[in-house]
Design a protein around this motif. Sequence first.
Motif, PDB file in Angstrom:
ATOM      1  N   TRP A  63       2.654   1.577  -3.420  1.00  0.00           N
ATOM      2  CA  TRP A  63       1.759   1.857  -4.530  1.00  0.00           C
ATOM      3  C   TRP A  63       1.576   3.360  -4.759  1.00  0.00           C
ATOM      4  O   TRP A  63       1.232   3.786  -5.858  1.00  0.00           O
ATOM      5  CB  TRP A  63       0.409   1.196  -4.280  1.00  0.00           C
ATOM      6  N   HIS A  64       1.822   4.157  -3.737  1.00  0.00           N
ATOM      7  CA  HIS A  64       1.634   5.603  -3.854  1.00  0.00           C
ATOM      8  C   HIS A  64       2.855   6.313  -4.437  1.00  0.00           C
ATOM      9  O   HIS A  64       2.847   7.544  -4.561  1.00  0.00           O
ATOM     10  CB  HIS A  64       1.276   6.198  -2.495  1.00  0.00           C
ATOM     11  N   ARG A  91       5.473   0.285 -10.591  1.00  0.00           N
ATOM     12  CA  ARG A  91       4.630  -0.460  -9.655  1.00  0.00           C
ATOM     13  C   ARG A  91       4.651  -1.958  -9.959  1.00  0.00           C
ATOM     14  O   ARG A  91       4.771  -2.791  -9.051  1.00  0.00           O
ATOM     15  CB  ARG A  91       3.190   0.050  -9.735  1.00  0.00           C
ATOM     16  N   ALA A 141       0.825  -1.204   0.000  1.00  0.00           N
ATOM     17  CA  ALA A 141       0.000   0.000   0.000  1.00  0.00           C
ATOM     18  C   ALA A 141       0.861   1.255   0.000  1.00  0.00           C
ATOM     19  O   ALA A 141       0.567   2.240  -0.696  1.00  0.00           O
ATOM     20  CB  ALA A 141      -0.933  -0.003   1.212  1.00  0.00           C
ATOM     21  N   ALA A 164       5.591   9.271  -1.662  1.00  0.00           N
ATOM     22  CA  ALA A 164       5.066   8.649  -0.453  1.00  0.00           C
ATOM     23  C   ALA A 164       6.163   7.875   0.274  1.00  0.00           C
ATOM     24  O   ALA A 164       6.242   7.896   1.506  1.00  0.00           O
ATOM     25  CB  ALA A 164       3.898   7.723  -0.802  1.00  0.00           C
TER      26      ALA A 164
END
Length: 504
Positions: free
Chosen positions: A179-180, A353, A176, A184
Amino acid sequence: MPNYSNVSSAPNSEAHYSPRLTNEDLAPVPQQNWSWYNIFSFWMSDVHSMGGYVVAASFFTLGLASWQVLICLLAGICIVQLCANLVAKPSQMAGVPYAVICRQAFGVFGANIPAIIRGLIAFAWYGIQTWLASNALMLVLLKFWPALSSLTQPAWLGLSLLGWICFTVMWLLQAAVFWHGMNAIKRFIDIAGPAVYVVMLALAGWIVYKTGFDGISLTLTSKSLSVSEQSWQMITATALVVSYFSGPLLNFGDFSRYGKSMQHIRRGNRWGLPFNFLLFSVVTVVIVSGTRSLFGKMITDPIETVSMVGNDLAVAIGLLTMITATIGINIVANFVSPAFDFSNCAPQKITFRAGGMIAAVGSVLLTPWNLFQSPELIHYTLDVLGAFIGPLFGILLVDFYLIKRGKVVVDDLFNATPSGRYWYRSGFNPKAIAALLPSVAIGVLISFVPAMHGVANFSWFIGVALGGGCYRWLARAEREEATATRYAARSGTGRIKSKRPIHC
Protein backbone atom coordinates in the motif's frame (compact mmCIF):
# COMPACT_ATOMS: atom_id res chain seq x y z
CA MET A 1 14.35 8.36 -19.95
CA PRO A 2 17.60 7.37 -21.61
CA ASN A 3 18.33 8.86 -24.97
CA TYR A 4 17.96 5.80 -27.20
CA SER A 5 17.90 6.23 -30.94
CA ASN A 6 15.34 3.43 -31.13
CA VAL A 7 12.93 5.17 -28.73
CA SER A 8 10.95 8.08 -30.09
CA SER A 9 8.44 10.54 -28.71
CA ALA A 10 7.23 14.02 -29.44
CA PRO A 11 8.16 16.78 -26.97
CA ASN A 12 5.62 17.32 -24.17
CA SER A 13 3.66 14.39 -25.58
CA GLU A 14 2.37 13.09 -22.25
CA ALA A 15 -0.18 15.90 -22.20
CA HIS A 16 -1.73 14.35 -25.31
CA TYR A 17 -1.84 10.75 -24.07
CA SER A 18 -5.30 9.23 -24.19
CA PRO A 19 -6.93 8.94 -20.74
CA ARG A 20 -8.25 5.56 -21.86
CA LEU A 21 -4.66 4.32 -21.92
CA THR A 22 -2.76 6.16 -19.24
CA ASN A 23 -2.55 7.20 -15.63
CA GLU A 24 0.31 8.15 -13.34
CA ASP A 25 1.39 4.52 -12.86
CA LEU A 26 1.30 3.49 -16.53
CA ALA A 27 2.98 6.59 -18.02
CA PRO A 28 6.75 6.51 -18.67
CA VAL A 29 8.64 6.94 -15.40
CA PRO A 30 10.10 10.45 -15.07
CA GLN A 31 13.32 9.18 -13.51
CA GLN A 32 15.00 5.79 -13.92
CA ASN A 33 17.12 5.42 -10.79
CA TRP A 34 17.36 1.71 -10.01
CA SER A 35 20.95 0.49 -9.91
CA TRP A 36 22.23 -3.03 -10.50
CA TYR A 37 21.92 -3.73 -6.76
CA ASN A 38 18.18 -3.05 -6.82
CA ILE A 39 17.80 -5.56 -9.67
CA PHE A 40 20.05 -7.98 -7.77
CA SER A 41 17.81 -7.58 -4.69
CA PHE A 42 14.72 -8.20 -6.82
CA TRP A 43 16.04 -11.58 -7.94
CA MET A 44 17.38 -12.37 -4.48
CA SER A 45 13.88 -11.91 -3.06
CA ASP A 46 12.50 -13.99 -5.92
CA VAL A 47 14.94 -16.85 -5.37
CA HIS A 48 15.05 -16.90 -1.57
CA SER A 49 11.47 -17.88 -0.93
CA MET A 50 9.93 -20.97 0.55
CA GLY A 51 8.26 -21.61 -2.79
CA GLY A 52 11.64 -21.64 -4.53
CA TYR A 53 13.08 -23.99 -1.92
CA VAL A 54 10.10 -26.37 -2.15
CA VAL A 55 10.38 -26.50 -5.95
CA ALA A 56 14.13 -27.12 -5.83
CA ALA A 57 13.79 -29.76 -3.13
CA SER A 58 10.98 -31.50 -5.03
CA PHE A 59 13.48 -32.48 -7.73
CA PHE A 60 14.80 -35.17 -5.41
CA THR A 61 11.48 -36.98 -5.88
CA LEU A 62 12.36 -37.36 -9.57
CA GLY A 63 15.08 -39.83 -8.58
CA LEU A 64 18.03 -37.49 -9.13
CA ALA A 65 21.24 -37.40 -7.14
CA SER A 66 22.19 -34.20 -5.32
CA TRP A 67 24.86 -33.20 -7.83
CA GLN A 68 22.37 -33.74 -10.67
CA VAL A 69 19.81 -31.51 -8.94
CA LEU A 70 22.48 -28.82 -8.63
CA ILE A 71 23.29 -28.99 -12.34
CA CYS A 72 19.59 -28.74 -13.25
CA LEU A 73 19.10 -25.69 -11.03
CA LEU A 74 22.07 -23.89 -12.56
CA ALA A 75 21.18 -24.77 -16.16
CA GLY A 76 17.62 -23.56 -15.67
CA ILE A 77 18.66 -20.29 -14.06
CA CYS A 78 21.11 -19.51 -16.88
CA ILE A 79 18.19 -19.79 -19.32
CA VAL A 80 16.19 -17.46 -17.08
CA GLN A 81 19.05 -14.93 -17.08
CA LEU A 82 19.23 -14.88 -20.87
CA CYS A 83 15.47 -14.43 -21.18
CA ALA A 84 15.44 -11.72 -18.48
CA ASN A 85 17.95 -9.64 -20.42
CA LEU A 86 15.84 -9.95 -23.57
CA VAL A 87 12.49 -9.10 -22.01
CA ALA A 88 13.92 -6.22 -19.96
CA LYS A 89 15.07 -4.09 -22.88
CA PRO A 90 11.83 -2.67 -24.34
CA SER A 91 10.47 -1.62 -20.94
CA GLN A 92 13.80 -0.11 -19.89
CA MET A 93 14.00 1.79 -23.17
CA ALA A 94 10.49 3.21 -22.92
CA GLY A 95 10.15 3.38 -19.14
CA VAL A 96 6.79 1.60 -19.19
CA PRO A 97 5.50 -1.58 -17.49
CA TYR A 98 4.87 -4.97 -19.07
CA ALA A 99 1.16 -4.30 -19.70
CA VAL A 100 1.94 -1.15 -21.68
CA ILE A 101 4.79 -2.65 -23.73
CA CYS A 102 2.36 -5.44 -24.72
CA ARG A 103 0.51 -2.79 -26.75
CA GLN A 104 3.27 -3.02 -29.35
CA ALA A 105 2.35 -6.57 -30.23
CA PHE A 106 -1.32 -6.88 -29.25
CA GLY A 107 -2.61 -3.37 -29.92
CA VAL A 108 -3.44 -0.60 -27.48
CA PHE A 109 -6.61 -2.39 -26.32
CA GLY A 110 -5.60 -5.93 -27.23
CA ALA A 111 -2.82 -5.65 -24.62
CA ASN A 112 -5.51 -6.24 -22.01
CA ILE A 113 -5.50 -9.91 -23.04
CA PRO A 114 -1.89 -10.66 -21.96
CA ALA A 115 -2.30 -8.28 -19.01
CA ILE A 116 -5.32 -10.16 -17.67
CA ILE A 117 -3.65 -13.54 -18.22
CA ARG A 118 -0.61 -12.46 -16.21
CA GLY A 119 -2.83 -10.89 -13.57
CA LEU A 120 -4.85 -14.09 -13.13
CA ILE A 121 -1.65 -16.13 -12.83
CA ALA A 122 -0.62 -13.78 -10.04
CA PHE A 123 -3.81 -14.83 -8.24
CA ALA A 124 -2.48 -18.37 -7.96
CA TRP A 125 1.08 -17.49 -7.01
CA TYR A 126 0.10 -14.82 -4.50
CA GLY A 127 -2.09 -17.30 -2.71
CA ILE A 128 0.51 -20.08 -2.79
CA GLN A 129 3.26 -17.89 -1.35
CA THR A 130 0.93 -16.43 1.29
CA TRP A 131 -0.11 -19.93 2.34
CA LEU A 132 3.53 -21.08 2.62
CA ALA A 133 4.36 -18.06 4.76
CA SER A 134 1.26 -18.64 6.91
CA ASN A 135 2.50 -22.19 7.61
CA ALA A 136 5.70 -20.75 9.02
CA LEU A 137 3.72 -18.36 11.19
CA MET A 138 1.59 -21.26 12.41
CA LEU A 139 4.68 -23.19 13.49
CA VAL A 140 5.95 -20.18 15.43
CA LEU A 141 2.62 -19.89 17.24
CA LEU A 142 2.47 -23.61 18.02
CA LYS A 143 6.06 -23.56 19.26
CA PHE A 144 5.28 -20.99 21.92
CA TRP A 145 1.58 -21.75 22.49
CA PRO A 146 1.09 -25.53 22.09
CA ALA A 147 -2.52 -25.25 23.26
CA LEU A 148 -3.39 -23.80 19.86
CA SER A 149 -2.95 -27.27 18.35
CA SER A 150 -6.67 -27.83 18.95
CA LEU A 151 -7.31 -25.29 16.17
CA THR A 152 -5.27 -27.17 13.53
CA GLN A 153 -7.96 -29.60 12.41
CA PRO A 154 -9.37 -28.92 8.89
CA ALA A 155 -12.33 -26.59 9.34
CA TRP A 156 -13.36 -24.98 6.06
CA LEU A 157 -12.29 -25.52 2.43
CA GLY A 158 -9.46 -27.77 3.56
CA LEU A 159 -7.83 -25.26 5.91
CA SER A 160 -7.92 -25.23 9.71
CA LEU A 161 -9.14 -22.33 11.82
CA LEU A 162 -5.58 -21.52 12.89
CA GLY A 163 -4.56 -21.81 9.24
CA TRP A 164 -7.17 -19.23 8.27
CA ILE A 165 -6.02 -16.91 11.05
CA CYS A 166 -2.36 -17.14 9.97
CA PHE A 167 -3.28 -16.78 6.30
CA THR A 168 -5.27 -13.62 7.06
CA VAL A 169 -2.43 -12.13 9.10
CA MET A 170 0.05 -12.72 6.27
CA TRP A 171 -2.41 -11.36 3.74
CA LEU A 172 -2.76 -8.11 5.72
CA LEU A 173 1.00 -7.71 6.32
CA GLN A 174 1.76 -7.96 2.62
CA ALA A 175 -1.02 -5.53 1.73
CA ALA A 176 0.40 -3.03 4.21
CA VAL A 177 3.82 -3.04 2.51
CA PHE A 178 2.32 -2.85 -0.96
CA TRP A 179 0.00 0.00 0.00
CA HIS A 180 2.96 2.33 0.52
CA GLY A 181 3.97 2.13 -3.16
CA MET A 182 7.03 1.20 -5.22
CA ASN A 183 9.55 3.08 -3.07
CA ALA A 184 8.51 1.10 -0.01
CA ILE A 185 8.63 -2.12 -2.04
CA LYS A 186 12.11 -1.23 -3.27
CA ARG A 187 13.37 -0.71 0.29
CA PHE A 188 11.71 -3.91 1.50
CA ILE A 189 13.21 -6.20 -1.13
CA ASP A 190 16.66 -4.69 -0.50
CA ILE A 191 16.40 -6.21 2.99
CA ALA A 192 14.21 -9.30 2.55
CA GLY A 193 16.47 -11.25 0.19
CA PRO A 194 19.73 -10.98 2.16
CA ALA A 195 17.89 -11.72 5.43
CA VAL A 196 16.88 -15.23 4.44
CA TYR A 197 20.46 -16.04 3.41
CA VAL A 198 21.45 -15.73 7.05
CA VAL A 199 18.84 -18.30 8.06
CA MET A 200 19.56 -20.70 5.20
CA LEU A 201 23.32 -20.60 5.81
CA ALA A 202 22.78 -21.04 9.54
CA LEU A 203 20.47 -24.00 8.91
CA ALA A 204 22.98 -25.61 6.53
CA GLY A 205 25.75 -25.05 9.09
CA TRP A 206 23.65 -26.60 11.83
CA ILE A 207 22.95 -29.68 9.73
CA VAL A 208 26.62 -30.12 8.83
CA TYR A 209 27.51 -29.69 12.51
CA LYS A 210 25.01 -32.38 13.50
CA THR A 211 25.76 -34.90 10.74
CA GLY A 212 29.33 -34.11 9.77
CA PHE A 213 30.38 -33.83 6.17
CA ASP A 214 29.96 -37.59 5.81
CA GLY A 215 26.23 -37.13 6.34
CA ILE A 216 25.91 -34.88 3.27
CA SER A 217 25.51 -37.32 0.41
CA LEU A 218 25.81 -36.04 -3.15
CA THR A 219 24.39 -39.30 -4.49
CA LEU A 220 21.18 -39.18 -2.47
CA THR A 221 18.30 -40.69 -4.45
CA SER A 222 15.21 -42.71 -3.69
CA LYS A 223 14.96 -44.35 -7.11
CA SER A 224 17.19 -46.43 -9.33
CA LEU A 225 17.25 -44.93 -12.80
CA SER A 226 19.13 -45.82 -15.95
CA VAL A 227 21.46 -43.29 -17.57
CA SER A 228 18.85 -42.36 -20.18
CA GLU A 229 16.16 -41.99 -17.50
CA GLN A 230 18.44 -39.78 -15.42
CA SER A 231 19.20 -37.61 -18.44
CA TRP A 232 15.51 -37.17 -19.18
CA GLN A 233 14.70 -36.31 -15.58
CA MET A 234 17.51 -33.73 -15.53
CA ILE A 235 16.13 -32.09 -18.65
CA THR A 236 12.68 -32.14 -17.05
CA ALA A 237 13.96 -30.54 -13.84
CA THR A 238 15.74 -27.82 -15.84
CA ALA A 239 12.49 -27.03 -17.65
CA LEU A 240 10.63 -26.82 -14.33
CA VAL A 241 13.13 -24.26 -13.01
CA VAL A 242 12.33 -22.02 -15.98
CA SER A 243 8.60 -22.60 -15.50
CA TYR A 244 8.86 -21.60 -11.85
CA PHE A 245 10.46 -18.26 -12.75
CA SER A 246 8.32 -17.73 -15.86
CA GLY A 247 5.81 -15.52 -14.04
CA PRO A 248 8.18 -12.81 -12.74
CA LEU A 249 10.24 -13.27 -15.90
CA LEU A 250 7.31 -12.34 -18.14
CA ASN A 251 6.57 -9.11 -16.29
CA PHE A 252 10.21 -8.27 -15.49
CA GLY A 253 9.60 -5.08 -17.47
CA ASP A 254 7.61 -3.82 -14.48
CA PHE A 255 10.97 -3.49 -12.71
CA SER A 256 13.45 -3.00 -15.55
CA ARG A 257 11.53 0.17 -16.46
CA TYR A 258 13.17 1.78 -13.41
CA GLY A 259 16.70 0.68 -14.39
CA LYS A 260 19.33 3.36 -15.02
CA SER A 261 20.57 1.53 -18.11
CA MET A 262 20.64 -1.91 -19.70
CA GLN A 263 24.19 -2.25 -18.38
CA HIS A 264 22.82 -2.01 -14.83
CA ILE A 265 20.05 -4.45 -15.71
CA ARG A 266 22.44 -7.05 -17.12
CA ARG A 267 24.81 -6.72 -14.18
CA GLY A 268 21.94 -7.09 -11.70
CA ASN A 269 20.67 -10.14 -13.58
CA ARG A 270 24.13 -11.69 -13.65
CA TRP A 271 24.68 -11.37 -9.90
CA GLY A 272 21.07 -11.97 -8.95
CA LEU A 273 20.57 -15.12 -11.00
CA PRO A 274 23.55 -17.44 -11.76
CA PHE A 275 25.82 -16.29 -8.92
CA ASN A 276 23.08 -15.89 -6.34
CA PHE A 277 21.28 -19.07 -7.39
CA LEU A 278 24.50 -21.09 -7.24
CA LEU A 279 24.88 -20.38 -3.53
CA PHE A 280 21.17 -20.92 -2.92
CA SER A 281 21.29 -24.24 -4.77
CA VAL A 282 24.31 -25.48 -2.83
CA VAL A 283 22.63 -24.59 0.45
CA THR A 284 19.41 -26.31 -0.63
CA VAL A 285 21.25 -29.48 -1.64
CA VAL A 286 23.18 -29.55 1.64
CA ILE A 287 20.05 -29.08 3.75
CA VAL A 288 17.88 -31.61 1.90
CA SER A 289 20.71 -34.16 1.69
CA GLY A 290 21.47 -33.79 5.39
CA THR A 291 17.89 -34.27 6.57
CA ARG A 292 17.92 -37.99 5.74
CA SER A 293 21.03 -38.60 7.81
CA LEU A 294 19.81 -36.41 10.65
CA PHE A 295 16.11 -37.29 10.82
CA GLY A 296 15.93 -40.61 8.98
CA LYS A 297 13.85 -39.18 6.16
CA MET A 298 14.31 -36.67 3.36
CA ILE A 299 12.51 -33.42 4.19
CA THR A 300 11.73 -31.11 1.26
CA ASP A 301 9.86 -28.48 3.28
CA PRO A 302 12.20 -25.85 4.82
CA ILE A 303 9.57 -24.93 7.40
CA GLU A 304 9.51 -28.48 8.75
CA THR A 305 13.32 -28.59 8.79
CA VAL A 306 13.63 -25.32 10.72
CA SER A 307 10.96 -26.44 13.18
CA MET A 308 13.14 -29.42 14.15
CA VAL A 309 15.96 -27.24 15.43
CA GLY A 310 16.13 -27.74 19.19
CA ASN A 311 16.32 -24.11 20.29
CA ASP A 312 12.90 -22.41 20.40
CA LEU A 313 14.33 -18.92 19.89
CA ALA A 314 16.34 -20.08 16.87
CA VAL A 315 13.22 -21.68 15.41
CA ALA A 316 11.21 -18.49 15.87
CA ILE A 317 13.90 -16.27 14.33
CA GLY A 318 14.39 -18.64 11.41
CA LEU A 319 10.70 -18.96 10.61
CA LEU A 320 10.05 -15.23 10.95
CA THR A 321 12.92 -14.52 8.57
CA MET A 322 11.48 -16.97 6.05
CA ILE A 323 8.15 -15.20 6.40
CA THR A 324 9.86 -11.90 5.59
CA ALA A 325 11.53 -13.38 2.52
CA THR A 326 8.26 -14.84 1.26
CA ILE A 327 6.53 -11.50 1.70
CA GLY A 328 9.28 -10.01 -0.45
CA ILE A 329 8.82 -12.40 -3.36
CA ASN A 330 5.06 -12.20 -3.11
CA ILE A 331 5.08 -8.44 -3.42
CA VAL A 332 7.56 -8.20 -6.29
CA ALA A 333 6.11 -11.08 -8.30
CA ASN A 334 2.44 -11.20 -7.45
CA PHE A 335 1.36 -7.76 -6.27
CA VAL A 336 3.23 -5.42 -8.61
CA SER A 337 2.34 -7.30 -11.79
CA PRO A 338 -1.46 -7.40 -11.40
CA ALA A 339 -1.37 -3.85 -10.05
CA PHE A 340 -0.12 -2.66 -13.43
CA ASP A 341 -2.02 -5.32 -15.41
CA PHE A 342 -5.48 -4.55 -14.07
CA SER A 343 -4.81 -0.82 -14.04
CA ASN A 344 -4.03 -1.14 -17.76
CA CYS A 345 -7.58 -2.41 -18.37
CA ALA A 346 -9.24 0.71 -16.97
CA PRO A 347 -6.57 3.35 -16.16
CA GLN A 348 -8.98 5.97 -14.89
CA LYS A 349 -10.90 3.56 -12.65
CA ILE A 350 -8.31 1.05 -11.42
CA THR A 351 -5.24 2.46 -9.70
CA PHE A 352 -1.97 0.66 -8.98
CA ARG A 353 -3.18 -0.09 -5.45
CA ALA A 354 -6.61 -1.27 -6.58
CA GLY A 355 -5.08 -3.63 -9.15
CA GLY A 356 -2.89 -5.27 -6.53
CA MET A 357 -5.79 -5.68 -4.13
CA ILE A 358 -7.87 -7.36 -6.85
CA ALA A 359 -5.16 -10.04 -7.09
CA ALA A 360 -4.97 -10.35 -3.30
CA VAL A 361 -8.70 -10.96 -2.99
CA GLY A 362 -8.76 -13.32 -5.97
CA SER A 363 -5.94 -15.41 -4.50
CA VAL A 364 -8.08 -16.41 -1.52
CA LEU A 365 -10.86 -17.66 -3.79
CA LEU A 366 -8.45 -20.15 -5.41
CA THR A 367 -7.76 -21.92 -2.08
CA PRO A 368 -4.03 -22.06 -2.92
CA TRP A 369 -3.25 -24.71 -0.29
CA ASN A 370 -4.91 -27.17 -2.68
CA LEU A 371 -2.50 -26.24 -5.52
CA PHE A 372 0.85 -26.80 -3.81
CA GLN A 373 0.47 -29.63 -1.33
CA SER A 374 2.66 -32.33 -2.96
CA PRO A 375 5.65 -32.52 -5.33
CA GLU A 376 3.48 -33.97 -8.11
CA LEU A 377 0.90 -31.21 -7.72
CA ILE A 378 3.65 -28.58 -7.69
CA HIS A 379 4.93 -29.81 -11.05
CA TYR A 380 1.40 -29.98 -12.45
CA THR A 381 0.71 -26.40 -11.36
CA LEU A 382 3.92 -25.22 -13.04
CA ASP A 383 2.97 -27.03 -16.25
CA VAL A 384 -0.41 -25.32 -16.53
CA LEU A 385 0.97 -21.86 -15.74
CA GLY A 386 3.78 -22.37 -18.27
CA ALA A 387 1.21 -23.19 -20.96
CA PHE A 388 -0.21 -19.66 -20.61
CA ILE A 389 3.01 -17.73 -20.04
CA GLY A 390 5.19 -19.31 -22.74
CA PRO A 391 3.19 -18.15 -25.79
CA LEU A 392 3.00 -14.59 -24.44
CA PHE A 393 6.74 -14.50 -23.93
CA GLY A 394 7.43 -15.82 -27.43
CA ILE A 395 5.09 -13.34 -29.13
CA LEU A 396 6.49 -10.33 -27.25
CA LEU A 397 10.11 -11.16 -28.07
CA VAL A 398 9.44 -11.95 -31.72
CA ASP A 399 7.46 -8.74 -32.12
CA PHE A 400 10.06 -6.49 -30.53
CA TYR A 401 13.27 -8.02 -31.90
CA LEU A 402 12.20 -9.47 -35.26
CA ILE A 403 9.12 -7.51 -36.35
CA LYS A 404 9.69 -4.06 -34.82
CA ARG A 405 13.49 -4.49 -35.04
CA GLY A 406 14.06 -3.19 -31.51
CA LYS A 407 12.17 0.10 -31.91
CA VAL A 408 9.54 1.64 -29.63
CA VAL A 409 7.40 4.70 -30.35
CA VAL A 410 6.26 5.70 -26.88
CA ASP A 411 3.62 8.21 -28.02
CA ASP A 412 1.78 5.55 -29.99
CA LEU A 413 1.63 3.26 -26.94
CA PHE A 414 -0.81 5.83 -25.53
CA ASN A 415 -2.60 6.76 -28.77
CA ALA A 416 -6.19 5.52 -28.83
CA THR A 417 -6.90 6.68 -32.38
CA PRO A 418 -6.46 4.99 -35.78
CA SER A 419 -3.47 7.29 -36.44
CA GLY A 420 -1.37 5.35 -33.92
CA ARG A 421 0.87 2.61 -35.28
CA TYR A 422 -0.26 0.23 -32.53
CA TRP A 423 -3.94 0.71 -33.33
CA TYR A 424 -3.98 -2.21 -35.80
CA ARG A 425 -7.70 -3.09 -36.11
CA SER A 426 -9.86 -1.17 -33.62
CA GLY A 427 -7.02 -1.32 -31.09
CA PHE A 428 -6.45 -5.09 -31.45
CA ASN A 429 -3.79 -6.94 -33.43
CA PRO A 430 -5.56 -10.00 -34.93
CA LYS A 431 -2.23 -11.63 -35.83
CA ALA A 432 -0.95 -11.67 -32.25
CA ILE A 433 -4.27 -12.95 -30.94
CA ALA A 434 -4.41 -15.61 -33.66
CA ALA A 435 -0.94 -16.79 -32.64
CA LEU A 436 -1.76 -16.77 -28.92
CA LEU A 437 -5.01 -18.73 -28.77
CA PRO A 438 -3.96 -22.01 -30.43
CA SER A 439 -0.57 -21.92 -28.69
CA VAL A 440 -2.19 -21.70 -25.27
CA ALA A 441 -4.80 -24.32 -26.20
CA ILE A 442 -2.14 -26.82 -27.25
CA GLY A 443 -0.14 -26.21 -24.06
CA VAL A 444 -3.17 -26.69 -21.82
CA LEU A 445 -4.17 -29.83 -23.76
CA ILE A 446 -0.70 -31.27 -23.22
CA SER A 447 -0.96 -30.57 -19.48
CA PHE A 448 -4.36 -32.26 -19.08
CA VAL A 449 -3.95 -35.32 -21.32
CA PRO A 450 -2.35 -38.18 -19.31
CA ALA A 451 -0.78 -39.72 -22.43
CA MET A 452 1.23 -36.51 -22.98
CA HIS A 453 2.39 -36.17 -19.39
CA GLY A 454 5.99 -36.80 -20.45
CA VAL A 455 6.22 -33.51 -22.34
CA ALA A 456 3.91 -31.46 -20.08
CA ASN A 457 6.90 -30.24 -18.05
CA PHE A 458 8.09 -28.43 -21.19
CA SER A 459 4.87 -26.47 -21.65
CA TRP A 460 6.69 -23.12 -21.29
CA PHE A 461 9.24 -23.97 -23.98
CA ILE A 462 6.56 -25.41 -26.25
CA GLY A 463 4.48 -22.29 -25.76
CA VAL A 464 7.40 -19.96 -26.55
CA ALA A 465 8.15 -21.87 -29.76
CA LEU A 466 4.50 -22.09 -30.87
CA GLY A 467 3.53 -18.53 -29.98
CA GLY A 468 6.69 -16.94 -31.35
CA GLY A 469 6.78 -19.14 -34.46
CA CYS A 470 3.12 -18.59 -35.35
CA TYR A 471 3.36 -14.85 -34.85
CA ARG A 472 6.58 -14.62 -36.87
CA TRP A 473 4.83 -16.29 -39.80
CA LEU A 474 1.57 -14.31 -39.50
CA ALA A 475 3.37 -10.95 -39.19
CA ARG A 476 5.96 -11.64 -41.89
CA ALA A 477 4.48 -9.00 -44.22
CA GLU A 478 4.84 -6.32 -41.53
CA ARG A 479 8.49 -7.19 -41.09
CA GLU A 480 9.12 -7.15 -44.83
CA GLU A 481 7.52 -3.72 -45.05
CA ALA A 482 9.68 -2.40 -42.21
CA THR A 483 12.80 -3.81 -43.86
CA ALA A 484 11.96 -2.17 -47.16
CA THR A 485 11.34 1.16 -45.43
CA ARG A 486 14.71 1.08 -43.68
CA TYR A 487 16.44 0.20 -46.94
CA ALA A 488 14.76 3.14 -48.64
CA ALA A 489 15.89 5.45 -45.85
CA ARG A 490 19.52 4.32 -46.10
CA SER A 491 19.60 4.54 -49.87
CA GLY A 492 17.90 7.93 -50.00
CA THR A 493 15.05 6.62 -52.18
CA GLY A 494 12.35 7.27 -49.64
CA ARG A 495 11.45 9.51 -46.76
CA ILE A 496 10.82 8.63 -43.19
CA LYS A 497 9.23 11.02 -40.75
CA SER A 498 10.90 10.45 -37.43
CA LYS A 499 10.01 11.89 -34.08
CA ARG A 500 12.49 13.45 -31.71
CA PRO A 501 14.24 11.10 -29.28
CA ILE A 502 13.31 11.17 -25.64
CA HIS A 503 15.51 13.11 -23.21
CA CYS A 504 15.21 12.81 -19.47
